[in-house]
Design a protein around this motif. Structure first.
Motif, mmCIF file in Angstrom:
data_model
loop_
_atom_site.group_PDB
_atom_site.id
_atom_site.type_symbol
_atom_site.label_atom_id
_atom_site.label_comp_id
_atom_site.label_asym_id
_atom_site.label_seq_id
_atom_site.Cartn_x
_atom_site.Cartn_y
_atom_site.Cartn_z
ATOM 1 N N ARG A 75 -8.583 4.346 -7.385
ATOM 2 C CA ARG A 75 -8.014 2.838 -8.046
ATOM 3 C C ARG A 75 -6.461 3.488 -7.718
ATOM 4 O O ARG A 75 -5.792 4.226 -8.652
ATOM 5 C CB ARG A 75 -9.023 2.444 -9.099
ATOM 6 C CG ARG A 75 -10.583 2.626 -8.612
ATOM 7 C CD ARG A 75 -11.636 2.600 -9.933
ATOM 8 N NE ARG A 75 -11.262 1.187 -10.494
ATOM 9 C CZ ARG A 75 -10.988 0.492 -11.369
ATOM 10 N NH1 ARG A 75 -12.826 1.368 -11.898
ATOM 11 N NH2 ARG A 75 -10.859 -0.289 -11.875
ATOM 12 N N GLN A 83 -8.852 -0.845 -5.070
ATOM 13 C CA GLN A 83 -10.213 0.389 -4.902
ATOM 14 C C GLN A 83 -9.957 1.135 -3.691
ATOM 15 O O GLN A 83 -11.034 -0.026 -2.633
ATOM 16 C CB GLN A 83 -11.608 0.509 -5.802
ATOM 17 C CG GLN A 83 -12.388 1.498 -5.901
ATOM 18 C CD GLN A 83 -13.509 1.407 -6.557
ATOM 19 O OE1 GLN A 83 -13.417 1.534 -7.694
ATOM 20 N NE2 GLN A 83 -14.444 1.743 -5.728
ATOM 21 N N ALA A 84 -9.911 1.924 -3.393
ATOM 22 C CA ALA A 84 -10.757 2.595 -1.919
ATOM 23 C C ALA A 84 -11.849 3.158 -1.491
ATOM 24 O O ALA A 84 -12.532 2.857 -2.806
ATOM 25 C CB ALA A 84 -9.572 3.598 -1.896
ATOM 26 N N ASP A 99 -4.586 7.655 3.141
ATOM 27 C CA ASP A 99 -4.134 6.506 3.379
ATOM 28 C C ASP A 99 -4.368 5.435 3.000
ATOM 29 O O ASP A 99 -5.909 4.565 2.658
ATOM 30 C CB ASP A 99 -4.318 5.687 4.823
ATOM 31 C CG ASP A 99 -3.494 4.541 5.817
ATOM 32 O OD1 ASP A 99 -2.687 3.297 4.912
ATOM 33 O OD2 ASP A 99 -3.360 4.367 6.934
ATOM 34 N N TYR A 100 -4.387 4.459 1.488
ATOM 35 C CA TYR A 100 -4.411 3.895 1.040
ATOM 36 C C TYR A 100 -3.511 1.984 0.979
ATOM 37 O O TYR A 100 -3.420 1.637 0.584
ATOM 38 C CB TYR A 100 -3.956 3.138 -0.508
ATOM 39 C CG TYR A 100 -4.956 5.004 -0.637
ATOM 40 C CD1 TYR A 100 -6.172 5.178 -0.531
ATOM 41 C CD2 TYR A 100 -4.417 5.816 -1.231
ATOM 42 C CE1 TYR A 100 -7.585 5.919 -1.768
ATOM 43 C CE2 TYR A 100 -5.023 7.502 -1.697
ATOM 44 C CZ TYR A 100 -6.452 7.486 -1.180
ATOM 45 O OH TYR A 100 -7.323 8.402 -2.091
ATOM 46 N N THR A 101 -3.645 1.957 2.158
ATOM 47 C CA THR A 101 -2.582 0.846 2.891
ATOM 48 C C THR A 101 -4.036 -0.344 3.857
ATOM 49 O O THR A 101 -3.733 -1.279 3.944
ATOM 50 C CB THR A 101 -1.558 1.137 4.250
ATOM 51 O OG1 THR A 101 -2.845 1.184 5.363
ATOM 52 C CG2 THR A 101 -0.992 1.863 3.696
ATOM 53 N N GLY A 109 0.890 -0.934 -0.106
ATOM 54 C CA GLY A 109 -0.332 0.308 0.367
ATOM 55 C C GLY A 109 0.944 1.289 0.235
ATOM 56 O O GLY A 109 2.238 1.292 -0.204
ATOM 57 N N LEU A 144 -9.052 -1.429 0.907
ATOM 58 C CA LEU A 144 -9.635 -1.925 -0.053
ATOM 59 C C LEU A 144 -10.112 -2.522 -0.550
ATOM 60 O O LEU A 144 -10.151 -3.895 0.374
ATOM 61 C CB LEU A 144 -7.639 -1.678 -0.764
ATOM 62 C CG LEU A 144 -6.876 -0.786 -0.241
ATOM 63 C CD1 LEU A 144 -5.934 -1.673 -0.566
ATOM 64 C CD2 LEU A 144 -7.937 0.949 -0.875
#
Length: 683
Positions: A172, A166-167, A122-124, A107, A127
């Protein structure tokens, strides 16, 4: 019925998505097969039942669990990917059934304004895998030719898995995994978008959870030229430590080179321990650390990708370095439209290099005469030819010092069939680049009959400086100039993209005076990333012996191999002219015959119909070099052997010649700090 349900692969089935390269199992009953019509009816009924039970069909598909992940298998390499219970992307890597990367997070964190916490996304976690028809597997089989490599034919065989994520806010991105013959790699891809065309990556959260029982060889202090140290993986737990890449990890029955490939439009990756008490789950876990952050992403016109986070895999540390060509394979081929000089690279000449110690025209011509006698290809003119590189007032690389005539030197070298490389410090390069005059500087070099440029003390690390340096390389190519980059910059395979970039330093070479164990650690670590300009000394006493350094020029790969560093022509009393005077610097094939980090290494390299062997030892031992590993049966070879002189172990080398074939096993008795080199020519 369960088997039928598990074999369904519609993108938005609302029941389950199975990413599988294999066809579904045949449907059969006890004594009879189900008809196509009945199968179709069952599928329709199941889908209807799924819709009733689950409501509206979602756009996302389950990414599996750790117990049932997405699976990417290729040869000895296996990758597993899944989303944790909180939507956290995770992966593992196996080699020959051994888990070399254990359960690790993926991420990133984006920022609008650096250092403003409120602007961070935060995209860790949180998702989901998007049910896009393009998601899935792809197989590729091929090869490419490298005229300047450690081997000439590079395999390019891999299996690929693209996972689209995708969050909750709709953002994305993709994670692309590849399993090659030589290892595993993954990268982040941000598809072209008009909605969110630009943003910044403030942190990359790629983790590498290593086998805690393994041993790591790392460069501390963030430096590519620091002495490589040995550490237990379980002790990689100091959150304040930062290690340079590459890192070599040796486990039970495997080794892995952890590094990055194709670092071009991105900040360099360092390796930072997550931090934990030894013996706990988190000890030995490293995270990709973008010290020079943030990274600016512009995907308004095309996709934007991170470098490949790469694991070069093998049975031992020698095989890992042997497979270092994977780093180049992960980089794109040259753009021959943007730079037509890359369409025909016959003007790019690798070779050996000799530096003049006196910077005046007469002495440079004298060195060129020595090059003719010693069969050396390039005159490598170092710092000082246009004044002190530390004096801004005298730092203009178009105004030579008195009694130094670049045109006369270039003309004389060409008249003797030799070439010239000029050093330019980063201050001059940056100044000319920022003024839009670097192209004219390189044009002047061409008019002086100069053939290459050595960039000195280049700025390293950030996305902007990395892009700037590679702009210089491309400009040099437009004037048919080869390039050598010093000092801290590390090759990441982009030499394939820019083939005039023949070598880089980024290594603790003879200028740093390493001992034998340190140099062998460097070979098995820095060697993971390919060409390394080591600058080999000859007459000057160092921590390593002369026999070690002679063999080292075979063991370490560099298309530009600087020899006789610090020597004047009067001191080049080479008693073994057959070795360095005939030394190839690029190879058709490379194979490690012996490998044990810190202690010894024996490397064989093929050039045309000859084989060359370089064996290095930091311990007293009897080497065991079986020629059956490299020579064809039934062919006799003349073996010219160069080894340590027992009467003068530090500075003496003796030679002998014998006839060998594939049944021969060479067993030299080697003392600590010694080298052994062999040139094998078919009779």
């Amino acid at each position: 019925m369960d088997r039928l349900l598990e074999s369904l692969v519609p993108i938005n089935d609302g029941v389950r998505m199975l990413f599988s390269p294999s066809p579904p199992p045949p449907i059969s009953g006890s004594g009879h097969k189900l008809s196509r019509r009945l199968v179709a009816a069952l599928i329709s009924a199941l889908l209807a039942a799924g819709s009733l039970l689950l409501g509206a069909v979602p756009a996302a598909a389950a990414a599996g669990t750790q117990a049932d992940p997405l699976r990417l298998d290729h040869g000895n390499q296996k990758v597993r990917f899944w989303l944790g219970s909180d939507g956290e992307p995770r992966y593992e890597v196996d080699y020959k059934g051994k888990k070399v990367i254990e359960n690790s997070r993926l991420g990133l964190v984006t920022v609008t304004t650096p250092d403003v916490i409120a602007d961070r996304m935060d995209y860790t976690r949180g998702l989901k895998v998007v049910g896009d028809p393009n998601v899935g597997f792809r197989d590729h089989s091929g090869s490419w030719q490298d005229n300047f490599g450690s081997r000439s034919t590079m395999s390019d065989n891999y299996r690929e898995l693209t996972v689209k994520l995708q969050a909750p806010n709709g953002f994305r991105f993709d994670i692309v995994f590849r399993a090659y013959d030589e290892g595993v790699a993954f990268k982040y891809v941000f598809p072209k978008s008009a909605t969110v065309p630009t943003f910044k990556i403030g942190k990359e959260s790629s983790e590498f959870n290593l086998d805690r029982t393994a041993t790591a060889y790392v460069s501390p202090n963030e430096s590519q030229q620091a002495a490589v140290v040995k550490k237990s993986v379980d002790q990689l737990n100091d959150p304040s430590a930062i290690y340079a890449r590459p890192m070599t990890v040796v486990g039970n029955g495997y080794a892995v080179g952890l590094t990055e490939a194709n670092q071009n439009d991105y900040a360099r990756m360092m390796l930072k321990p997550v931090g934990a008490t030894p013996g706990t789950t988190e000890s030995g876990t490293l995270q990709s650390w973008l010290k020079e952050n943030p990274v600016s992403v512009d995907r308004s016109a095309k996709d934007f990708s991170s470098p490949w986070r790469t694991f070069v895999l093998g049975d031992n540390e020698g095989m890992v370095v042997e497979r270092s060509h994977l780093i180049k394979t992960l980089s794109p081929a040259p753009d021959t439209v943007a730079n037509p000089n890359y369409a025909d690279t016959s003007w790019i000449k690798p070779g050996t290099v000799l530096r003049p110690m006196s910077l005046n025209t007469a002495d440079c011509k004298n060195v060129i005469d020595t090059m003719v006698a010693r069969n050396i290809d390039y005159l490598g003119i170092d710092a000082g030819w246009y004044g002190s590189e530390n004096d801004p007032a005298k730092n203009n690389p178009i105004i030579p010092i008195p009694n130094f005539d670049p045109k006369a030197i270039g003309d004389y070298a060409h008249s003797k069939g030799k070439k010239v490389i000029l050093y330019v410090n980063y201050r001059g390069l940056v100044s000319y680049y920022q003024q839009g005059k670097l192209d004219s500087l390189f044009q002047q070099f061409s008019e002086w009959n100069i053939d290459g440029v050595k960039f000195g003390f280049v700025p390293v690390g950030s996305q902007a400086t990395t892009g700037m340096v590679y702009d210089w390389v491309k400009m040099a190519a437009s004037h048919k100039l080869v390039v050598d980059i010093h000092d801290e910059m590390l090759s990441t395979g982009v030499e394939r993209t820019y083939p005039n970039l023949l070598t880089m330093e980024g290594v603790r070479g003879d200028e740093e005076n390493p001992d034998a164990a340190g140099d062998i650690r460097t070979l098995f670590t820095r060697g993971v990333n390919g060409a390394a300009d080591h600058t080999w000394t000859h007459s000057l006493a160092r921590h390593t012996s002369k026999s070690f350094r002679y063999a080292g020029a075979v063991a370490f790969y560099s298309p530009l191999q600087f020899l006789y560093w610090y020597d004047t022509p009067a001191k080049i009393n080479n008693t073994t002219p057959e070795l360095w005077d005939n030394l190839p610097t690029t190879w058709d094939y490379t194979k490690f015959l012996e490998a044990k980090n810190e202690e010894y290494a024996t490397v064989s390299r093929k050039s045309g119909n000859e084989w060359w062997i370089g064996s290095l030892s930091a311990v007293s031992r009897t080497a065991n070099i079986s020629l059956a590993n490299i020579l064809p049966a039934g062919v006799k070879y003349r073996a010219a052997i160069f080894e340590q002189d027992p009467s003068n172990p530090d500075m003496g080398v003796v030679t002998k010649v014998q006839v060998v074939d594939s049944s021969t096993v060479l067993k030299p008795v080697m003392t600590a700090n010694s080298g052994y080199a062999v040139r094998l020519s078919p009779q």
